[in-house]
Design an enzyme around this catalytic site. Structure first.
Site, PDB file in Angstrom:
ATOM      1  N   ASP A 569       0.842  -1.187   0.000  1.00 13.10           N
ATOM      2  CA  ASP A 569       0.000   0.000   0.000  1.00 13.10           C
ATOM      3  C   ASP A 569       0.885   1.247   0.000  1.00 13.10           C
ATOM      4  O   ASP A 569       1.841   1.339   0.776  1.00 13.10           O
ATOM      5  CB  ASP A 569      -0.890  -0.016   1.247  1.00 13.10           C
ATOM      6  N   GLU A 598       1.502   0.287  -4.967  1.00  8.13           N
ATOM      7  CA  GLU A 598       1.098   1.619  -5.429  1.00  8.13           C
ATOM      8  C   GLU A 598       2.327   2.526  -5.447  1.00  8.13           C
ATOM      9  O   GLU A 598       2.858   2.881  -4.397  1.00  8.13           O
ATOM     10  CB  GLU A 598       0.038   2.198  -4.506  1.00  8.13           C
TER      11      GLU A 598
END
Length: 971
Positions: A569, A598
């Site tokens: 994340d 990400e």
């Protein structure tokens, strides 16, 4: 005279460093050198009395910032003030507690150290910056950091004229992690048990260099009558590690640490009770850590050690299916036990709707189940008696939350409704209203749902997904889930969140920031506040012990839980070097692991402000994958933060841009021209995406120019940024933002039929499936999944997050989405639903049709290595595009994959060439093509039960392709 004065002053100021005072003493004696004179550092007339006249409250009251940074043992940097006026009488003031000032250490101005500013580049950008030197023995510095430290200035009356808190997290690294065999090399953190000379010993180790004392409190049973056994830990002054070894086997015991520590939030020395950041097992709601040995046989399911873990031949063979553990089974009516709904256990079923669905996808080629966060989180109460689910009664809701509007006030439900389930009451509401969202929003803080991006303990499975959240059941059941998926042929990916913690400070679900305050969290350089650009309290993964915690945690998941890869994340908030180090450590226990995440570039770390980030551009060529927003936006439409009509205007190729626009994108010649220009750019962006998003991929752009992927613009960046196909994760839908179905309904023309809406869904899903790189599929997108237009469903329960693997509903139009996220879009949603006049309401046959088409495209991808090329050179040689340039046929993307490359390996034993034609028009199209000899429709599509797909054919002048269809031809 100098010697006598120095001895007297040292006694008055307790631990003043004589060496630090020397320049000022020389000045007092009238023998100041030119070099000392340049430093302009003097003591106030009565500075010897300063420490007696200054109070801790004075200093704390004068400070509203943290602009001083103690970076190394000898170097302090001050930022952002009118520094010249502060060059006189500057001190470090050490505060051990609220009682007073323990020490004053004078500061001497010096030039900045370029090597330090290179290490901490975010400090180099401040024009008002001054550097100071400190001269203290290391042991004294280590004593100072056990309290608060301020940088202060004294006026002629020896009063505090200026004060700012000193940030010394980087100093802790210099003191405790910069050498060999110190804190970050230590391998026994947490609780460990071992045998020696026929005896069993238990060891507890905690890194807490700013603590004044640490005790471990051990509980054989968590009962009120049971008093804990207490063991005092001893600090190793070299490492800052507190540890104790005690004879006895404490396996299964629960424990907590008690620390005496100065905490900046309390502004005093306090006693803190907390769990272990290296916990491996926990009590219910994570109040106590538990001593366990993950290698113990009683924590392993039957066959755990021997079961086979699936492998992939190449990274590019992966296909990821993003799954939330609760979403997967919360509504499954075919579970063998109701108690398995929403649990790890649901993945061990053999005949549930969800598992049957996974088996069908596996047969088509799906090979990875990506689990949203499954580590211990801070947002779901693990005690089922203290939370509500949709199957609970209104009476239970009112017991737990009496202020809910169903329980009190003018909208209070009738007494006869008290035994109704929450779901049945929600079902009774008019979906055109906001009644459902209002109810869900009011109870979401006590319900059983969260995505899980709220780390509490990084290396323990989440208890709310276990049938028993107390102790080791969560470990065993997590392993059962992994083993079951492995035995089905799936690899298991875990979503991890090392960029922030759920809470910090003295909050209940804070751990790291209680034990070493202001070290594990990333602080603002001027205010000292914890940065929260990620949503919550950001972690400082650039610091050695946070980095170590992350790496150690990942190794446990890979080694002890057999996790096959990790999705990070907000990975761009972590250093690139750390990601490479972490992958190397995991590869040592699992050679074919894969990392992706990400790579967004934003926040206080943006543009490499603090370190070289693990961002899209920086990770190019590493084979650490990053999600590509380029292909996503070109297909589904960008503007993910838009509201109202601006959403409807932002069409993508997959929902009508440049082909079948809606009423807001086709009204007027100028608008049409603008939309056509957007369409041509989006088509080029898609072509780059289909070619693995490679920066070096050659193509002809819509202006007829020969360019590379990096030359196709995407905002102020290039579209192509990858240097290897494994750098790119392709997707058009995931847990964030509206589902693909909801996104399309916002943008599709009102008069489009239900069948064509389903075709538009499949067309969009086909892009990542046909692209080079790695496809990423949002669970349920192949079933037309809806969240009733909700933009961010992270904490809005089963009502909005339902997935129905029985394929009876797609959860659309169940009420307006929560006001907090989407009230500004309510009018647009009402307009869309009213004007669509039921054409957006799907039946089971539409869901089944979409699923079958998805399976066909997935199986086509997995049937040929030409869709899964492993090098940039292969992509550049084997992938070409027809129908490019100025005269290209509108709405048609034609990608050719070639296996006839001189000197190159034959990758597909069946076909020499594959031609993939995307018809984005809402009408059938003939793609004119000269070289038609030997082409035929792919056998999978020849056998399709969809007449529009199976009717795609080769003609004497080209290829006929049905509306909103991707036709694959082979020869």
């Amino acid at each position: 005279m100098i010697k006598f004065f120095a001895l007297w002053l040292r006694k008055r100021l307790r631990t003043f460093s004589l060496l630090m005072l020397l320049p000022s003493l020389l000045a007092l004696a009238g023998c100041q050198s030119e070099q000392v004179k340049d430093e302009k550092v003097t003591l106030p007339t009565d500075s010897s009395l300063a420490i007696d006249k200054i109070t801790a409250s004075q200093i704390i009251g004068a400070s509203d910032s943290a602009k001083a940074h103690w970076l190394s043992e000898s170097h302090v940097e001050l930022l952002g003030y009118d520094l010249p006026s502060l060059q006189q009488s500057l001190f470090l003031a050490a505060i051990a507690d609220s009682a007073g000032v323990a020490e004053l250490i004078p500061l001497v101005a010096k030039d900045s150290d370029p090597s330090l500013l290179k290490r901490f580049p975010h400090l180099d950008g401040y024009q008002a910056r001054q550097s100071y030197t400190v001269d203290l023995p290391q042991k004294d510095i280590k004593a100072l950091v056990k309290g608060a430290i301020y940088l202060i200035s004294l006026d002629e009356n020896q009063q505090v004229s200026f004060a700012t808190s000193v940030q010394f997290g980087n100093l802790l690294d210099a003191l405790y992690t910069s050498g060999d065999d110190d804190a970050d090399e230590y391998q026994q953190f947490g609780s460990t048990t071992y045998s020696k000379d026929g005896k069993t010993y238990s060891q507890f180790s905690l890194w807490a260099p700013t603590a004044k004392s640490v005790t471990v409190k051990l509980y054989e049973k968590l009962e009120a009558s049971v008093k804990p056994e207490e063991i005092n830990l001893k600090e190793d002054n070299k490492t800052g590690i507190w540890s104790a070894t005690h004879a006895g086997d404490y396996q299964g015991y629960y424990y907590q640490y008690e620390l005496e520590i100065y905490h900046p939030q309390a502004k005093d020395t306090v006693t803190i009770i907390t769990t272990d950041p290296y916990s491996l097992s926990l009590s219910i709601n994570s109040e106590y850590s538990q001593v366990v040995d993950l290698d113990s046989e009683n924590l392993k399911p039957s066959g755990w050690q021997q079961h086979q873990v699936p492998t992939v031949a190449q990274i590019e063979d992966n296909v990821f299916y993003e799954t939330h553990i609760r979403d997967f089974s919360a509504h499954d009516s075919r579970l063998s036990k109701v108690s398995y709904a929403g649990k790890y256990k649901a993945f061990t079923e053999t005949d549930s709707d969800g598992m049957r669905h996974l088996k069908q996808l596996k047969q088509a080629g799906l090979n990875n189940i990506h689990l949203l966060p499954a580590f211990d989180i801070g947002t779901v109460n693990e005690d089922p008696d203290k939370r509500v689910s949709l199957s609970d009664t209104v009476a239970k809701l009112c017991r737990l939350k009496p202020q809910h509007n169903w329980c009190a006030g003018e909208n209070k439900l009738e007494p006869e409704k008290m035994q109704d389930s929450l779901a049945s009451v929600l079902q009774s509401f008019d979906p055109k209203t906001g009644q459902a969202q209002h109810a869900v929003s009011q109870w979401r803080d006590i319900d059983d749902y969260n995505w899980g991006y709220d780390p509490f303990h990084y290396t323990v499975p989440e208890g709310s997904y276990a049938t028993d959240p107390m102790g080791v059941a969560r470990i065993i059941e997590f392993r059962e889930m992994v083993q079951s998926l492995h035995e089905m042929g799936f690899r298991v990916i875990m979503d991890v969140v090392y960029n922030h913690t759920h809470k910090a400070g003295l909050e209940t679900t804070s751990v790291l920031d209680k034990i070493v305050p202001n070290y594990y969290q990333r602080l603002n350089p001027l205010t000292g506040a914890i940065e929260q650009s990620t949503c919550c309290d950001n972690t400082a993964t650039e610091r050695a012990m946070m980095a170590k915690l992350m790496v150690d945690s990942l190794v446990v998941w890979a080694r002890d839980y057999k996790i096959d890869g990790f999705r990070f994340d907000l990975m761009g908030h972590q250093p690139k070097d750390l990601m490479l180090e972490a992958r190397k450590a995991v590869q040592a226990v699992d050679a074919d692991t894969y990392f992706y995440g990400e790579g967004w570039n934003f926040g206080e770390v943006a543009d490499n402000q603090r370190f070289i980030q693990a961002s899209q551009l920086e990770l190019a060529g590493t084979e650490i994958g990053t999600f590509s927003d380029r292909l996503r936006d070109a297909v589904r439409g960008g503007a993910f933060n838009a509201a109202g009509d601006d959403i409807r205007k932002a069409q993508g190729i997959g929902n009508g841009l440049g082909t079948y626009g809606n009423e807001l994108t086709t009204n007027g010649n100028d608008l049409v021209t603008t939309e056509q220009a957007k369409s041509m750019l989006a088509m080029d962006q898609i072509r780059v995406g289909l070619a693995g998003n490679l920066a070096t991929f050659p193509l002809e752009n819509s202006q007829g120019e020969k360019v590379l992927g990096k030359d196709i613009p995407y905002g102020d960046q290039g579209t192509g940024y990858a240097l290897d196909p494994a750098d790119t994760i392709n997707y058009v839908s995931k847990h964030d933002n509206q589902t693909l179905w909801d996104n399309n309904q916002y943008r599709l023309p009102y008069n489009m039929s239900t069948e064509d809406r389903a075709r538009a869904q499949v067309l969009s899903l086909a892009y990542p499936l046909m692209a080079q790189g790695i496809p990423f599929i949002h669970m349920g997108s192949e079933l037309l999944r809806s969240k009733a237009f909700l933009r961010d469903s992270y904490d809005y329960g089963d009502w909005f997050n339902q997935v129905d693997f029985a394929m009876q509903t797609n959860n659309y139009n169940i009420g307006l989405p929560p006001a907090e996220k989407d009230q500004q879009n309510w009018q647009l949603i009402r307009d869309v639903i009213n004007n669509n006049d039921g054409r957006d309401s799907v039946k089971p046959e539409h869901i089944a049709w979409t699923k079958q088409r998805f399976i066909e495209y997935l199986s086509i991808r997995m049937s040929s290595k030409l869709f899964r090329l492993t090098t940039a050179q292969d992509v550049q040689q084997r992938v070409t595009f027809e129908n490019t340039g100025i005269e290209q046929q509108s709405g048609i993307i034609a990608m050719k994959l070639n296996d006839n490359i001189d000197g190159a390996e034959d990758l597909d034993s069946t076909y020499d060439e594959i031609l993939v034609i995307f018809n984005n028009q809402a009408e059938p199209r003939r793609f004119t093509y000269g070289d038609i000899k030997g082409w035929q429709l792919h056998p999978t599509q020849q056998q399709s039960d969809d007449p529009i797909i199976s009717a795609s054919r080769v003609t004497d002048s080209g290829f006929d392709v049905g509306k909103l269809t991707v036709a694959v031809f082979v020869r």
